[in-house]
Design a protein around this motif. Structure first.
Motif, PDB file in Angstrom:
ATOM      1  N   SER A 281       0.840  -1.201   0.000  1.00 33.03           N
ATOM      2  CA  SER A 281       0.000   0.000   0.000  1.00 33.03           C
ATOM      3  C   SER A 281       0.877   1.253   0.000  1.00 33.03           C
ATOM      4  CB  SER A 281      -0.912  -0.018   1.235  1.00 33.03           C
ATOM      5  OG  SER A 281      -1.467   1.241   1.496  1.00 33.03           O
ATOM      6  N   ALA A 282       1.953   1.218   0.761  1.00 34.48           N
ATOM      7  CA  ALA A 282       2.862   2.365   0.841  1.00 34.48           C
ATOM      8  C   ALA A 282       3.540   2.629  -0.498  1.00 34.48           C
ATOM      9  CB  ALA A 282       3.902   2.114   1.919  1.00 34.48           C
ATOM     10  N   GLU A 283       3.967   1.563  -1.153  1.00 38.31           N
ATOM     11  CA  GLU A 283       4.606   1.710  -2.461  1.00 38.31           C
ATOM     12  C   GLU A 283       3.667   2.346  -3.476  1.00 38.31           C
ATOM     13  OE1 GLU A 283       8.104  -1.167  -4.047  1.00 38.31           O
ATOM     14  OE2 GLU A 283       6.193  -2.150  -3.620  1.00 38.31           O
ATOM     15  N   LYS A 284       2.396   1.962  -3.410  1.00 41.57           N
ATOM     16  CA  LYS A 284       1.407   2.503  -4.352  1.00 41.57           C
ATOM     17  C   LYS A 284       1.241   4.006  -4.219  1.00 41.57           C
ATOM     18  CE  LYS A 284      -1.374  -1.667  -4.882  1.00 41.57           C
ATOM     19  NZ  LYS A 284      -2.619  -2.350  -4.531  1.00 41.57           N
ATOM     20  N   VAL A 285       1.457   4.534  -3.009  1.00 44.09           N
ATOM     21  CA  VAL A 285       1.304   5.974  -2.812  1.00 44.09           C
ATOM     22  C   VAL A 285       2.638   6.722  -2.873  1.00 44.09           C
ATOM     23  CG1 VAL A 285      -0.889   5.803  -1.564  1.00 44.09           C
ATOM     24  CG2 VAL A 285       1.257   5.800  -0.275  1.00 44.09           C
ATOM     25  N   GLY A 286       3.730   5.994  -3.208  1.00 42.54           N
ATOM     26  CA  GLY A 286       5.002   6.665  -3.427  1.00 42.54           C
ATOM     27  C   GLY A 286       5.989   6.641  -2.279  1.00 42.54           C
ATOM     28  N   LEU A 287       5.763   5.780  -1.298  1.00 33.18           N
ATOM     29  CA  LEU A 287       6.704   5.689  -0.179  1.00 33.18           C
ATOM     30  C   LEU A 287       7.720   4.586  -0.436  1.00 33.18           C
ATOM     31  CD1 LEU A 287       4.191   6.012   2.801  1.00 33.18           C
ATOM     32  CD2 LEU A 287       5.752   7.774   1.942  1.00 33.18           C
ATOM     33  N   ASP A 288       8.900   4.742   0.134  1.00 30.62           N
ATOM     34  CA  ASP A 288       9.932   3.725   0.051  1.00 30.62           C
ATOM     35  C   ASP A 288       9.501   2.516   0.883  1.00 30.62           C
ATOM     36  OD1 ASP A 288      12.848   2.838  -0.393  1.00 30.62           O
ATOM     37  OD2 ASP A 288      12.632   2.802   1.791  1.00 30.62           O
TER      38      ASP A 288
ATOM     39  N   LYS B  50      -1.481   9.739   4.029  1.00 34.09           N
ATOM     40  CA  LYS B  50      -1.142  11.007   4.694  1.00 34.09           C
ATOM     41  C   LYS B  50       0.362  11.212   4.748  1.00 34.09           C
ATOM     42  CE  LYS B  50      -5.324  11.633   7.428  1.00 34.09           C
ATOM     43  NZ  LYS B  50      -5.933  11.781   8.744  1.00 34.09           N
ATOM     44  N   LEU B  51       1.098  10.136   5.018  1.00 30.17           N
ATOM     45  CA  LEU B  51       2.562  10.240   5.044  1.00 30.17           C
ATOM     46  C   LEU B  51       3.108  10.675   3.687  1.00 30.17           C
ATOM     47  CD1 LEU B  51       3.758   7.149   7.086  1.00 30.17           C
ATOM     48  CD2 LEU B  51       4.614   9.481   7.325  1.00 30.17           C
ATOM     49  N   ALA B  52       2.623  10.038   2.632  1.00 27.56           N
ATOM     50  CA  ALA B  52       3.086  10.378   1.288  1.00 27.56           C
ATOM     51  C   ALA B  52       2.786  11.835   0.963  1.00 27.56           C
ATOM     52  CB  ALA B  52       2.451   9.449   0.259  1.00 27.56           C
ATOM     53  N   LEU B  53       1.569  12.278   1.242  1.00 21.99           N
ATOM     54  CA  LEU B  53       1.214  13.679   0.993  1.00 21.99           C
ATOM     55  C   LEU B  53       2.088  14.626   1.810  1.00 21.99           C
ATOM     56  CD1 LEU B  53      -2.692  13.370   0.944  1.00 21.99           C
ATOM     57  CD2 LEU B  53      -1.237  14.020  -0.984  1.00 21.99           C
ATOM     58  N   TYR B  54       2.266  14.309   3.077  1.00 17.60           N
ATOM     59  CA  TYR B  54       3.057  15.138   3.980  1.00 17.60           C
ATOM     60  C   TYR B  54       4.502  15.251   3.481  1.00 17.60           C
ATOM     61  CZ  TYR B  54       5.013  16.824   8.404  1.00 17.60           C
ATOM     62  OH  TYR B  54       5.646  17.558   9.369  1.00 17.60           O
ATOM     63  N   LEU B  55       5.110  14.102   3.152  1.00 16.91           N
ATOM     64  CA  LEU B  55       6.497  14.110   2.691  1.00 16.91           C
ATOM     65  C   LEU B  55       6.647  14.743   1.309  1.00 16.91           C
ATOM     66  CD1 LEU B  55       7.610  10.563   3.914  1.00 16.91           C
ATOM     67  CD2 LEU B  55       8.136  12.786   4.966  1.00 16.91           C
TER      68      LEU B  55
ATOM     69  N   LYS C  10      10.814   7.586  16.009  1.00 19.10           N
ATOM     70  CA  LYS C  10      12.058   7.379  15.266  1.00 19.10           C
ATOM     71  C   LYS C  10      11.774   6.658  13.950  1.00 19.10           C
ATOM     72  CE  LYS C  10      16.621   5.295  15.530  1.00 19.10           C
ATOM     73  NZ  LYS C  10      17.506   4.410  16.276  1.00 19.10           N
ATOM     74  N   ALA C  11      10.957   5.594  14.008  1.00 19.44           N
ATOM     75  CA  ALA C  11      10.624   4.838  12.791  1.00 19.44           C
ATOM     76  C   ALA C  11       9.855   5.713  11.800  1.00 19.44           C
ATOM     77  CB  ALA C  11       9.828   3.590  13.149  1.00 19.44           C
ATOM     78  N   LEU C  12       8.943   6.524  12.312  1.00 21.59           N
ATOM     79  CA  LEU C  12       8.177   7.441  11.467  1.00 21.59           C
ATOM     80  C   LEU C  12       9.115   8.445  10.791  1.00 21.59           C
ATOM     81  CD1 LEU C  12       5.336   8.476  10.600  1.00 21.59           C
ATOM     82  CD2 LEU C  12       5.367   9.904  12.650  1.00 21.59           C
ATOM     83  N   SER C  13      10.075   8.937  11.548  1.00 20.83           N
ATOM     84  CA  SER C  13      11.021   9.931  11.028  1.00 20.83           C
ATOM     85  C   SER C  13      11.938   9.367   9.947  1.00 20.83           C
ATOM     86  CB  SER C  13      11.899  10.463  12.176  1.00 20.83           C
ATOM     87  OG  SER C  13      11.078  11.070  13.157  1.00 20.83           O
ATOM     88  N   GLN C  14      12.063   8.046   9.872  1.00 20.00           N
ATOM     89  CA  GLN C  14      12.951   7.418   8.894  1.00 20.00           C
ATOM     90  C   GLN C  14      12.250   7.048   7.588  1.00 20.00           C
ATOM     91  OE1 GLN C  14      14.634   4.257  11.250  1.00 20.00           O
ATOM     92  NE2 GLN C  14      16.114   5.630  12.199  1.00 20.00           N
ATOM     93  N   ILE C  15      10.954   7.283   7.502  1.00 18.55           N
ATOM     94  CA  ILE C  15      10.235   6.953   6.276  1.00 18.55           C
ATOM     95  C   ILE C  15      10.616   7.942   5.176  1.00 18.55           C
ATOM     96  CG2 ILE C  15       7.950   6.820   5.185  1.00 18.55           C
ATOM     97  CD1 ILE C  15       6.900   5.753   7.843  1.00 18.55           C
ATOM     98  N   ARG C  16      10.826   7.393   3.984  1.00 16.22           N
ATOM     99  CA  ARG C  16      11.249   8.201   2.849  1.00 16.22           C
ATOM    100  C   ARG C  16      10.310   7.960   1.662  1.00 16.22           C
ATOM    101  NH1 ARG C  16      15.031   4.955   4.460  1.00 16.22           N
ATOM    102  NH2 ARG C  16      15.230   3.738   2.549  1.00 16.22           N
TER     103      ARG C  16
END
Length: 176
Positions: A67-74, A130-135, A168-174
Motif C-alpha cells: 500500500s505504501a509503495e502505491k502511494v510513493g513511499l519507500d 497522509k505520510l506520502a502527501l506530507y512528505l 524514530k521509525a516514522l522519522s525514517q520513512i522516505r
C-alpha cells in the motif's frame, strides 16, 4: 442552480480530500489505529488466542508495504515503521491483558474479523496516504514535533520508550 452548487461542493470536497495533512493529523490517525489494541487484546483473551501471531504480522507488513509503495513511499522504510507499530500494539495488548488478570471487565470487544481488522486496514492505508502527501510537500518530522506526538498518542499502555521508537521509525520513512 442546484447543478452549479453540487459542482462547487464536489470540487471543494475533492481539494480538501487531497489537502496536505499536518503532522498532528497524521499522529492522530496513528493514535486511532493504536486505540483498537485494547479491543484486540480483550477479543484474543476471550477467544483463547495468543497476542503474538507471527504469520498474521507478516501479512500485515506485506500489505502495508505494498500500500505504501502505491502511494510513493519507500517500501523498506515503511516496513520498519509497521514493524515498530506492531511491537507497540503488542506491548499495549500484553499490558492490558496483564491488568485483566487482577481487574475484571464487563466490556465486550468489537469483533476482530468483521470490525477491528477492516478498520486497521483502512487506517493503515490512511496513514500511508497522509505520510506520502506530507512528505511530498516537504514535511519532515523534527524534534519540535516530538512533544505533539507524545501527547497525541494517548494509550495508557504506551510508554515513552514505545512512543520514541514509533517516532524514530516514522522519522525514517522516505519517498521512493
Amino acid at each position: 442552480m442546484l447543478k452549479g452548487f453540487t459542482l462547487i461542493a464536489v470540487t471543494l470536497l475533492s481539494f480538501s480530500a487531497f489537502a496536505t495533512p499536518t503532522s498532528t493529523e497524521l499522529f492522530s490517525t496513528l493514535n486511532q489505529r493504536l486505540s483498537y489494541m485494547e479491543d484486540v487484546a480483550l477479543y484474543k483473551a476471550n477467544n483463547n488466542k495468543p497476542i503474538e501471531d507471527i504469520e498474521r504480522e507478516k501479512v500485515v507488513i506485506d500489505k502495508a508495504s505494498k500500500s505504501a509503495e502505491k502511494v510513493g513511499l519507500d517500501k523498506q522504510s515503511v516496513v520498519g515503521f509497521f514493524q515498530t507499530q506492531i511491537s507497540a500494539a503488542k506491548a499495549i495488548q500484553y499490558r492490558y491483558r496483564a491488568d485483566l488478570l487482577s481487574q475484571t471487565t464487563s466490556n465486550t470487544p468489537r469483533d476482530l474479523k468483521t470490525v477491528i481488522r477492516p478498520a486497521l486496514i483502512k487506517l493503515g492505508k490512511e496513514i500511508n496516504t497522509k505520510l506520502a502527501l506530507y512528505l511530498n510537500e516537504g514535511g519532515k518530522f523534527t524534534a519540535q514535533d516530538w512533544d505533539t506526538f507524545k501527547v497525541t498518542l494517548d494509550s495508557r499502555y504506551l510508554t515513552d520508550a514505545d512512543k520514541q521508537a514509533l517516532f524514530k521509525a516514522l522519522s525514517q520513512i522516505r519517498l521512493k
